[in-house]
Every structure is written in C-alpha cells, then in structure tokens.
Design a protein around this motif. Structure first.
Motif, PDB file in Angstrom:
ATOM      1  N   GLU A   1       0.393 -46.370   5.637  1.00 39.93           N
ATOM      2  CA  GLU A   1       1.153 -47.172   6.198  1.00 39.93           C
ATOM      3  C   GLU A   1       0.126 -48.451   6.673  1.00 39.93           C
ATOM      4  N   TRP A   2      -1.108 -48.015   6.699  1.00 36.82           N
ATOM      5  CA  TRP A   2      -2.143 -49.139   6.830  1.00 36.82           C
ATOM      6  C   TRP A   2      -2.334 -50.100   5.696  1.00 36.82           C
ATOM      7  N   LEU A   3      -2.259 -49.331   4.494  1.00 38.49           N
ATOM      8  CA  LEU A   3      -2.513 -50.038   3.332  1.00 38.49           C
ATOM      9  C   LEU A   3      -1.608 -49.687   2.202  1.00 38.49           C
ATOM     10  N   PRO A   4      -0.342 -50.087   2.225  1.00 41.05           N
ATOM     11  CA  PRO A   4       0.506 -49.670   0.880  1.00 41.05           C
ATOM     12  C   PRO A   4      -0.235 -49.801  -0.259  1.00 41.05           C
ATOM     13  N   GLY A   5      -0.265 -48.899  -1.190  1.00 41.46           N
ATOM     14  CA  GLY A   5      -0.519 -49.133  -2.607  1.00 41.46           C
ATOM     15  C   GLY A   5      -2.082 -48.808  -2.820  1.00 41.46           C
ATOM     16  N   PHE A   6      -2.632 -48.607  -1.762  1.00 35.40           N
ATOM     17  CA  PHE A   6      -4.169 -48.126  -1.768  1.00 35.40           C
ATOM     18  C   PHE A   6      -4.406 -47.161  -2.949  1.00 35.40           C
TER      19      PHE A   6
ATOM     20  N   GLU B   1      -9.986 -55.238  18.872  1.00 33.77           N
ATOM     21  CA  GLU B   1      -9.556 -55.822  19.898  1.00 33.77           C
ATOM     22  C   GLU B   1      -8.071 -55.785  19.921  1.00 33.77           C
ATOM     23  N   LEU B   2      -7.448 -55.859  18.489  1.00 30.25           N
ATOM     24  CA  LEU B   2      -5.853 -55.640  18.701  1.00 30.25           C
ATOM     25  C   LEU B   2      -5.315 -54.246  19.291  1.00 30.25           C
ATOM     26  N   GLN B   3      -6.192 -53.300  19.231  1.00 32.82           N
ATOM     27  CA  GLN B   3      -5.719 -52.052  19.834  1.00 32.82           C
ATOM     28  C   GLN B   3      -4.514 -51.209  19.148  1.00 32.82           C
ATOM     29  N   LEU B   4      -4.933 -51.416  17.807  1.00 26.94           N
ATOM     30  CA  LEU B   4      -4.018 -50.840  16.898  1.00 26.94           C
ATOM     31  C   LEU B   4      -3.929 -49.188  16.917  1.00 26.94           C
ATOM     32  N   LEU B   5      -2.603 -48.649  17.166  1.00 27.04           N
ATOM     33  CA  LEU B   5      -2.532 -47.225  17.195  1.00 27.04           C
ATOM     34  C   LEU B   5      -2.841 -46.677  15.659  1.00 27.04           C
ATOM     35  N   PRO B   6      -3.336 -45.350  15.737  1.00 26.32           N
ATOM     36  CA  PRO B   6      -3.677 -44.834  14.643  1.00 26.32           C
ATOM     37  C   PRO B   6      -2.348 -44.545  13.635  1.00 26.32           C
TER      38      PRO B   6
ATOM     39  N   LEU C   1      -9.289 -57.219   2.205  1.00 30.65           N
ATOM     40  CA  LEU C   1      -8.169 -57.421   1.589  1.00 30.65           C
ATOM     41  C   LEU C   1      -7.076 -56.761   2.299  1.00 30.65           C
ATOM     42  N   GLY C   2      -7.188 -55.483   2.667  1.00 29.48           N
ATOM     43  CA  GLY C   2      -6.021 -54.796   3.301  1.00 29.48           C
ATOM     44  C   GLY C   2      -5.565 -55.345   4.566  1.00 29.48           C
ATOM     45  N   PHE C   3      -6.382 -56.229   5.503  1.00 32.06           N
ATOM     46  CA  PHE C   3      -6.188 -56.515   6.742  1.00 32.06           C
ATOM     47  C   PHE C   3      -6.104 -58.183   7.023  1.00 32.06           C
ATOM     48  N   SER C   4      -6.143 -58.661   5.811  1.00 33.59           N
ATOM     49  CA  SER C   4      -6.355 -60.241   5.718  1.00 33.59           C
ATOM     50  C   SER C   4      -5.195 -60.885   6.525  1.00 33.59           C
ATOM     51  N   HIS C   5      -3.962 -60.458   6.882  1.00 32.37           N
ATOM     52  CA  HIS C   5      -3.044 -61.001   7.491  1.00 32.37           C
ATOM     53  C   HIS C   5      -3.279 -60.739   9.117  1.00 32.37           C
ATOM     54  N   LEU C   6      -4.321 -59.973   9.400  1.00 31.92           N
ATOM     55  CA  LEU C   6      -4.578 -59.729  10.805  1.00 31.92           C
ATOM     56  C   LEU C   6      -5.910 -60.454  11.037  1.00 31.92           C
TER      57      LEU C   6
ATOM     58  N   LEU D   1     -15.465 -57.813  11.246  1.00 31.36           N
ATOM     59  CA  LEU D   1     -14.308 -57.338  11.032  1.00 31.36           C
ATOM     60  C   LEU D   1     -13.582 -56.268  11.912  1.00 31.36           C
ATOM     61  N   LEU D   2     -14.506 -55.024  11.839  1.00 31.03           N
ATOM     62  CA  LEU D   2     -14.162 -54.076  12.689  1.00 31.03           C
ATOM     63  C   LEU D   2     -13.956 -54.542  14.212  1.00 31.03           C
ATOM     64  N   SER D   3     -14.854 -55.318  14.803  1.00 28.90           N
ATOM     65  CA  SER D   3     -14.615 -55.910  16.054  1.00 28.90           C
ATOM     66  C   SER D   3     -13.242 -56.661  16.337  1.00 28.90           C
TER      67      SER D   3
END
Length: 549
Positions: free
Chosen positions: A144-149, A134-139, A112-117, A128-130
């Motif tokens: 910021e990852w999941l607003p409103g979690f 592969e996108l090499q996203l920075l920590p 749900l949180g990363f559906s756009h990616l 999903l984690l793989s």
C-alpha cells in the motif's frame, strides 16, 4: 556437542538443531505448547527453509528485505520462505511505519516512492524522513505504501520464542549464536564438564518469564527509561534462583545509581534498601550524605563499622565515620593509618612515557638485573586457576548447564567454596606437600587455551610460570589463594602491576606503579595491606618524568 566446520555452508543450521535437541532433552517439562510445536514444526521444514529461518534468527531485528536474504547455500529465497509463510512464522504484509521504512529503504527508494508527498525529494535521507514523520501517516503494508515495489519486506514473528530457547540453553541472553561459530573456528575452547539431571540454569517456567523480564528491564535501563517505571516491574520480580536474584540485585543497584544521577534521593534510598548488592549499604550512607541527612548517615555508617558485611564496607567506614562525626560537630576522629608500604621514587626520561608508565618502569628495572613482568592481576589469578582447576570445574549440580561455560554459574555465590570444600582442600594441600610444582606445569600443558575465569593464557608464558614457581614461596601462594576464595569478585583485582624475580637468589618483589597525579585505589590499598600483613614483598613506585636537557 558436536563441532561442525565453518567450511560446511550449513554449519549454523547444525548448531541451531543441536540447541533445539539440547533444550528439548533437558527442559521439556518447562516448554510451553507453542515452543514444543515450533521444535516439531522446525524439524518438518525443508532444509533450505530451516536454514533461512536460522539466518533470520541470527540477524539483528525482525524485518528483512527479501533481496538481502540471499544466501548461496539456500538458493531461491522465495521458495525457502514459502513454508514459513504458510505456518505464519513469517509475514509478508505486516503494517510498516514510516520509521521502519526509513531503516529498510534506501534514500533513492524513499524519494521515488514518496515523491508526491515530499517537498524536497533530493534532500538528505534524514530530512526526507522528518518530512514524512510530520505527516503522521499511519502504518500500512509495503504494497500500500509503494505499489509494485520490486522486493518484499518480511516480518520474522518468532524472535521472542527463539530468545526463550536461547535463554534455556545458555542460562542467559548475553551469549548468542556466535559462541558456536567461535568454537567451531577453534577461537574459543571450553572445559568439558559432565552434566547431570540437575544441570539446569532455570528449574521452573516462572523463572523463564522472570529472566526474560529482567533482560527487558536491563535493555530499558540502557535506553534511558525512568527509574520509577523500571521499579514498578523490578519490585514484583523475585525468585529463589540465586542467579536470577543476583541479576535482579545488580539491576536494582544500577537503577539506584541512575536515581543518584538524577538527584532523586528518596527513590535512590528506597532502591538501595531493597537491593542485596554488596555495596548497597555504602550507597545508602552516601545518599544520606548527599541529601545532607547527616544523623541518618552516621547511624548507618556506625552500624556498618560495628559489623561490616565485607571488606568493602570495612574500608568505606574508615573514611565515612570520622567524616560524619565532624559534620555532626563531634571531636576530630583520627583515621586509622594503613601500615607504611615501602616506596620507590623514580625519575625517568620523558621519552619513556610513550611506553606507558608501567612498561617504562619495567624497562628501567630490567637494567638493574632480574626478570620483570607486567602482570597486574593475571599472575596470581592464573596460578590459582591452574592449581584449583579441578575444584573450579567440578560437576557440582547446578554449576554447569551448557557446553559453552567458561566458569561455574555460582562463581560469585557466598557458598561457592563451601560447595567444593573437599576439592579445594585437596588443591591447597598440594602447596604444603610440594606437588604443586608438578601439578601446575602439567595443567598448563593439558588445559592450555581452554576458557577459564582465572587463567590468562596470553600473559602466562612458560618462562613466567617457571620463574614464579621457583621464586614464589608456597606459603605466599596459599595466603593469596585463600584471600581470593574469600571474595572472588572483589579480591581478584587490585594486585600490583609488576613482579620482579631474581631466580638465582629465589626471591621476588611486587611493584605497584603510580604515575604523576595517580593515586592508589581502594582495591589496591586492600591488597597492599594484605601483603604487608602476610609478609609479601611489595613496593609502591612513584614516577616523575624528567624533561630532556
């Protein structure tokens, strides 16, 4: 230490407070400002905040979801967290990597949180984690990852500090907070030894850092770190503290074994040469052999044969020297044959194999009369531990330094017996004057269930104890006990599997059992040779299975 019932919901907090008090009392001169500030600050916290902190200390990892930090005795998690956040001991906006999120979030939360990616949000979590990796996203922080979690992820920041306090208390990092729980439940009980001013495992601050570094090296070795990387650290870690030096030697030996597995002979040889482990010279010879350096192997083996450092080296040389002489083209060298040991050949029904070969032989021998027990290494070690209890648990400076020790810290040191010579002499004298027949049963009763490096309570029953004291001559016990004291680490194993008593006749025999294809190990051969030398009745039983007609 005060025992607290596990029925008290804050039992774990009381235990943690005792550790802090113990460390502050005995190690105040070794504590750094940060550690002293933590102890003072912890005392000032509300009880619920103290409890939540200890819950995090006792759990694995340093990142926690707040919805999984819910405990009935603590109540509101966020209220308990607030003082910890103010002090900076906990952080709720730490940058989190995708890998860390993968551990903390459920599959549906990730999808749900990363559906756009994600290309396939319904795929397995690992996929999903793989994709995200592969996108090499920075920590970045969770917000910021999941607003409103709906929950927060907090980072407990003082685990390393609490590990150092645990190290000071236990003197090691393989014991943890579960020791308190098991003691509170009565599952582990320890001898109470008087502590003195010298009852400390670590005596200088540099030793604290060294112990932590050795622990980290051990973890890296287990994780598969390259040997050269570990050696770069280990070679700079040396101390006069015997416990730490033993730990360093064991680590070096394990690194050397890893070098052998990688066929890095030069590095393996260098490691063993810098290692004080009892088998390090034996391994050096083997490395020379495996790298076909026959002359170097022969020269070192000859030096060992001329002046063996221990029984392991003496036994190894009996094999290595003749073998190496043959490799160098010398005349055949007859190996010294061990004294012939009485043998017992048995052919037993195949259906008994399900019992295990030792118990199958025991059942067969019982049919012929006498009492037969499957004791292996437990009986003589236990009798020794009971007779010499006061010597083993003598309050020697530096031997005991916390209330959860099952053995003195210097148990495997070369001077273990020497430091307690008077106590051991008094114990052994009881074999000569006959008082051991009263002392051992009394100690069995008064010390029953207490942790011991020698006594195996679950095997040593009253019936076995009575038969052993009736049938085992004191001279045989003395010979075994003195051999054990010569090298506790190596001589406490290798004893025969079974012991058979004939109480009416006051005699016994020991039986080493070998099934089809099994052969005697080195430590067993050393014990058999010792038994033959000192007249202890022993036989080797070879078993074959008889198929049903």
């Amino acid at each position: 230490m005060i025992a607290h019932s596990v029925e008290d919901p804050f039992y774990y907090l009381h235990n943690f407070r005792q550790v802090l008090a113990w460390v502050e009392l005995r190690y105040v001169d070794l504590l750094e400002d940060e550690e002293q500030a933590f102890i003072r600050g912890f005392t000032d916290l509300p009880q619920t905040s103290q409890a939540l902190l200890v819950r995090m200390v006792m759990r694995k990892g340093e990142l926690f979801r707040t919805d999984r930090l819910a405990y009935a005795e603590i109540g509101c998690t966020h209220a308990a967290l607030a003082p910890l956040l103010v002090r900076g001991w906990v952080c709720d906006d730490a940058p989190l990597s995708v890998e860390q999120l993968g551990v903390l979030l459920r599959k549906d939360e990730l999808a749900l949180g990363f559906s756009h990616l994600l290309k396939q949000p319904r795929a397995a979590k690992s996929q999903l984690l793989s994709e995200l990796a592969e996108l090499q996203l920075l920590p970045r922080p969770l917000a910021e990852w999941l607003p409103g979690f709906p929950v927060a992820i907090v980072h407990w920041r003082l685990q390393a500090l609490c590990d150092r306090l645990r190290l000071l208390f236990f003197g090691n990092l393989y014991q943890d907070w579960s020791e308190f729980v098991l003691a509170d439940m009565g599952l582990l009980r320890f001898e109470q030894v008087a502590f003195c001013a010298d009852s400390r495992a670590l005596r200088q601050r540099s030793e604290v850092a060294l112990a932590m570094a050795l622990h980290q090296c051990a973890e890296q070795l287990e994780a598969g770190a390259p040997p050269a990387q570990l050696l770069g650290t280990l070679q700079g870690l040396q101390a006069e503290n015997p416990w730490l030096e033993r730990r360093r030697s064991r680590l070096l030996f394990q690194v050397g074994q890893q070098c052998e597995r990688l066929a890095d002979w030069p590095l393996a040889l260098a490691v063993y040469q810098d290692c004080g482990h009892a088998e390090s010279r034996i391994r050096q010879v083997r490395v020379h052999e495996r790298s076909e350096q026959w002359q170097a192997a022969f020269e070192l083996a000859s030096q060992m044969a001329a002046a063996p450092a221990n029984a392991l080296e003496a036994q190894a040389c009996e094999r290595m020297v003749p073998r190496l002489m043959r490799k160098l083209g010398g005349p055949p060298q007859p190996r010294r044959r061990a004294r012939a040991v009485s043998t017992l050949e048995l052919e037993l029904p195949r259906e008994l194999a399900s019992l295990g070969v030792e118990r199958a032989v025991r059942q067969h021998l019982l049919e012929g009369g006498g009492e037969v027990h499957y004791v292996e290494n437990t009986l003589f070690n236990s009798l020794f531990g009971l007779l010499c209890w006061e010597a083993v648990f003598a309050p020697i400076p530096g031997a005991f330094f916390h209330p959860f020790q099952s053995a003195p810290q210097d148990l495997h040191d070369a001077d273990f017996q020497l430091r307690r010579q008077a106590q051991f002499d008094r114990c052994i004298e009881q074999l000569a004057d006959g008082s051991y027949r009263q002392v051992i049963p009394e100690r069995f009763t008064t010390k029953y269930g207490l942790q011991s490096p020698f006594v195996v309570w679950q095997v040593l029953t009253p019936a076995l104890l009575e038969q052993a004291l009736h049938c085992l001559p004191p001279a045989h016990l003395q010979a075994c006990f003195l051999r054990l004291l010569q090298d506790i680490r190596n001589n406490r194993t290798g004893m025969p599997d079974l012991i058979q008593f004939w109480p009416e006749q006051g005699r016994y025999r020991m039986i080493e059992v070998k099934g089809p294809g099994d052969r005697l190990q080195d430590n067993q051969l050393r014990w058999l040779a010792f038994c033959e030398q000192h007249g202890l009745p022993v036989e080797v039983c070879h078993v074959r299975w008889r198929e049903a007609a």
